[in-house]
Design a protein around this motif. Structure first.
Motif, short mmCIF file in Angstrom:
data_model
loop_
_atom_site.label_atom_id
_atom_site.label_comp_id
_atom_site.label_asym_id
_atom_site.label_seq_id
_atom_site.Cartn_x
_atom_site.Cartn_y
_atom_site.Cartn_z
N ARG A 205 44.61 45.13 47.11
CA ARG A 205 45.90 45.78 47.14
C ARG A 205 47.14 44.81 46.58
NH1 ARG A 205 45.61 49.32 52.81
NH2 ARG A 205 43.91 50.87 51.99
N LEU A 206 47.15 43.70 47.33
CA LEU A 206 48.01 42.66 46.86
C LEU A 206 47.98 42.09 45.18
CD1 LEU A 206 50.28 40.51 47.81
CD2 LEU A 206 48.40 38.70 47.86
N LEU A 207 46.74 42.30 44.79
CA LEU A 207 46.54 41.95 43.29
C LEU A 207 46.91 43.09 42.37
CD1 LEU A 207 43.06 40.43 42.98
CD2 LEU A 207 45.09 39.72 41.94
N ALA A 208 47.01 44.45 42.86
CA ALA A 208 47.45 45.65 42.19
C ALA A 208 48.85 45.61 42.23
CB ALA A 208 46.93 46.82 43.06
N ASP A 209 49.60 44.94 42.96
CA ASP A 209 51.02 44.85 42.76
C ASP A 209 51.58 43.67 42.08
OD1 ASP A 209 51.32 47.21 44.44
OD2 ASP A 209 51.41 46.16 46.31
N LYS A 210 50.59 42.75 41.59
CA LYS A 210 51.12 41.56 40.91
C LYS A 210 51.29 41.96 39.41
CE LYS A 210 50.55 38.32 44.30
NZ LYS A 210 52.01 37.28 44.46
N GLY A 211 52.14 41.38 39.06
CA GLY A 211 52.59 41.42 37.61
C GLY A 211 51.76 40.61 36.47
N TRP A 212 50.57 40.39 36.76
CA TRP A 212 49.60 39.33 36.24
C TRP A 212 48.95 40.22 35.24
CZ3 TRP A 212 47.43 36.94 41.35
CH2 TRP A 212 48.44 36.00 41.68
N ASP A 213 48.50 39.69 33.96
CA ASP A 213 47.58 40.13 33.06
C ASP A 213 46.33 40.88 33.58
OD1 ASP A 213 46.45 40.24 30.12
OD2 ASP A 213 44.82 39.68 31.15
N GLU A 214 46.08 42.18 33.14
CA GLU A 214 44.96 42.81 33.89
C GLU A 214 43.67 42.33 33.78
OE1 GLU A 214 42.92 46.91 32.79
OE2 GLU A 214 45.02 47.24 33.08
N LYS A 215 43.26 41.62 32.82
CA LYS A 215 42.18 40.89 32.76
C LYS A 215 42.19 39.56 33.82
CE LYS A 215 38.64 38.76 29.54
NZ LYS A 215 38.43 37.64 30.53
N LEU A 220 40.01 37.77 38.82
CA LEU A 220 40.36 37.22 40.07
C LEU A 220 39.73 37.97 41.10
CD1 LEU A 220 41.97 34.92 41.25
CD2 LEU A 220 44.08 36.33 41.20
N LEU A 221 39.90 38.99 41.01
CA LEU A 221 39.27 40.12 42.05
C LEU A 221 37.73 39.91 42.02
CD1 LEU A 221 39.44 42.22 44.27
CD2 LEU A 221 39.69 43.92 42.41
N ILE A 222 37.10 39.85 40.78
CA ILE A 222 35.78 39.67 40.90
C ILE A 222 35.35 38.32 41.72
CG2 ILE A 222 33.49 39.12 39.66
CD1 ILE A 222 34.75 41.07 37.73
N LEU A 223 36.22 37.31 41.45
CA LEU A 223 35.82 35.72 42.13
C LEU A 223 36.17 36.05 43.55
CD1 LEU A 223 37.49 33.56 39.40
CD2 LEU A 223 35.15 33.47 40.22
N ILE A 224 37.03 36.87 43.90
CA ILE A 224 37.38 36.75 45.53
C ILE A 224 36.24 37.76 46.19
CG2 ILE A 224 38.99 38.04 46.91
CD1 ILE A 224 40.99 37.06 45.28
N ALA A 225 35.71 38.67 45.37
CA ALA A 225 34.88 39.57 45.99
C ALA A 225 33.39 38.61 46.12
CB ALA A 225 34.52 40.88 45.20
N MET A 255 38.13 51.10 37.96
CA MET A 255 36.66 51.53 37.43
C MET A 255 36.17 50.23 36.61
SD MET A 255 35.83 54.01 39.12
CE MET A 255 34.32 54.24 38.05
N THR A 256 37.17 49.62 35.91
CA THR A 256 36.79 48.47 35.09
C THR A 256 36.20 47.45 35.92
OG1 THR A 256 38.48 49.22 33.44
CG2 THR A 256 37.70 46.85 33.30
N PHE A 257 36.95 47.26 36.90
CA PHE A 257 36.39 46.11 37.82
C PHE A 257 35.02 46.63 38.48
CE2 PHE A 257 35.86 45.37 42.52
CZ PHE A 257 35.53 44.07 42.33
N ILE A 258 34.84 47.87 38.67
CA ILE A 258 33.54 48.39 39.37
C ILE A 258 32.64 48.06 38.24
CG2 ILE A 258 32.35 50.39 40.46
CD1 ILE A 258 35.11 51.16 41.64
#
Length: 314
Positions: A205-215, A220-225, A255-258
Motif C-alpha cells: 500500500r505504501l508503494l501504491a502511493d509513491k510517485g516512482w516509476d511503475e516498473k 521493488l514489490l517483487i523483491l520485497i515479496a 495484475m501486472t505484478f501478479i
C-alpha cells in the motif's frame, strides 16, 4: 545433511539470490543511500559493469566451494566517473547475521586481492543484515608485526541501526528493501506468517502511493515479496485479493505484478526440465499458483495462454 541443515542452506541461498538481484536492479539507489559522495561522482548515464567472473578469478575459491550455498554475497562492479576515471566497488554483504568468520579480516583480504589483481584499490562496502558478535570489530582491520603494519578501513552499513520511520518516509526505493530485510529478521513464533502478511500488505500500500516509476515499483514489490516470503496459502489469497482491489490514480498495476510474480516462479521451475518442455510446464505451474491464490480461470487463461480445456486438467 539432515533436513534442518538442508532448509538452512536453501534459505541462505534464497537470501543470497535476493541480495544479488536487489543490488543489480537498484544499484544507483543503493550507492546514493550508502555512499552518497561516490554517487555524486559516478556517471550514471554509463551502464555499471558487473564483474562476476573477474571476482571469482580474483578470489580463486576452491572448486568444492562452488557446490555449497555461499554465506556471503560478493559483488564487484566497475563504475565510470564523471571525470572519466573508474572505480572498482566490492559490495560484501553479510546474509547470515550471527555466522561467518571475522568480517573485517575478509574485507581486508578481499581488498588486497582485488588491488593485486586490478592494480586499483576498491571502494569497499559491507552491508550487515544482523548484528555481529559484540567482541568483533567492524569497519576496519589492523594487524602489525615487527614494525610492519596493515590497516584497512571499509564502509559499513548496519541495517538494524536504521530508523523505521525514516526508511518508510524516504524517497529512495532501496530504503524499502532495507526496511523489508530488517523486518524479515524479526519474523518468529507461531504468528510468523501473520507478521509477514502485515508487513507485505503495509509495504504494498505504501508503494501504491509513491510517485516512482511503475516498473520500479513493480520490481521493488517483487523483491520485497521474495525477502518477506509469505508461505501461508490462505494469507497469499487474501494478499492477492487486497492488491487486486486497490484503486486510484496512484495505484500500481496490480495484475501486472501478479502476472510477473507467478510467471517468474513457474518459469524457474520449468527451466530445470528443458527449454521446450519447460515453457509448457512453466505455464502449467503458473496456472497452478494463480489458481491456488484464488484467481479466476479467465485471468489465468489470459496470462498463461492455456486453453480452458487444459485448465480443466489441473
Amino acid at each position: 545433511m539432515n533436513p534442518e541443515e538442508k532448509i538452512e542452506v536453501q534459505e541462505r541461498a534464497d537470501r543470497d539470490g535476493f541480495w544479488k538481484d536487489a543490488i543489480a536492479r537498484f544499484l544507483p539507489q543503493l550507492v546514493q543511500r550508502m555512499l552518497p559522495e561516490l554517487y555524486e561522482d559516478v556517471d550514471w548515464t554509463k551502464e555499471p559493469k558487473f564483474l562476476s567472473q573477474e571476482l571469482r578469478d580474483t578470489l580463486q575459491r576452491p572448486a568444492a566451494d562452488e557446490h555449497n550455498a555461499p554465506r556471503f554475497v560478493d559483488v564487484l562492479v566497475q563504475l565510470s566517473l564523471k571525470n572519466g576515471g573508474v572505480k572498482w566497488i566490492l559490495l560484501h554483504i553479510e546474509v547470515q547475521g550471527d555466522g561467518g568468520d571475522n568480517i573485517s579480516y575478509r574485507m581486508a583480504l578481499y581488498g588486497c586481492l582485488i588491488f593485486s589483481h586490478h592494480h586499483q584499490m576498491p571502494v569497499a562496502l559491507a552491508i550487515l543484515t544482523a548484528p555481529r558478535p559484540k567482541k568483533e570489530t567492524v569497519g576496519s582491520y589492523n594487524t602489525e608485526q615487527y614494525g610492519t603494519q596493515l590497516f584497512y578501513r571499509y564502509n559499513c552499513f548496519e541495517i538494524e541501526a536504521q530508523d523505521d520511520k525514516a526508511l518508510l518516509e524516504s524517497d529512495n526505493p532501496f530504503d524499502l528493501i532495507i526496511y523489508a530485510a530488517k523486518k524479515e529478521a524479526l519474523f518468529k513464533g507461531e504468528d510468523k506468517e501473520q507478521q509477514k502478511f502485515k508487513y507485505l500488505r503495509e509495504l504494498t500500500r505504501l508503494l501504491a502511493d509513491k510517485g516512482w516509476d511503475e516498473k520500479d515499483r513493480r520490481d521493488l514489490l517483487i523483491l520485497i515479496a521474495r525477502i518477506i516470503n509469505l508461505e501461508d496459502k490462505g494469507l497469499q489469497q487474501q494478499y492477492v485479493a487486497d492488491i487486486k482491489a486497490m484503486k486510484g490514480e496512484n495505484s500500481m498495476a496490480a495484475m501486472t505484478f501478479i502476472e510477473k510474480f507467478f510467471r517468474d516462479e513457474g518459469v524457474a521451475i520449468g527451466e530445470e526440465r528443458g527449454r521446450n518442455e519447460g515453457r509448457r510446464e512453466a505455464n502449467f505451474e503458473t496456472a497452478r499458483r494463480m489458481r491456488s491464490a484464488g484467481m479466476p480461470d479467465a485471468d489465468i487463461h489470459k496470462f498463461t495462454s492455456l486453453s480452458f480445456e487444459e485448465l480443466g486438467t489441473l
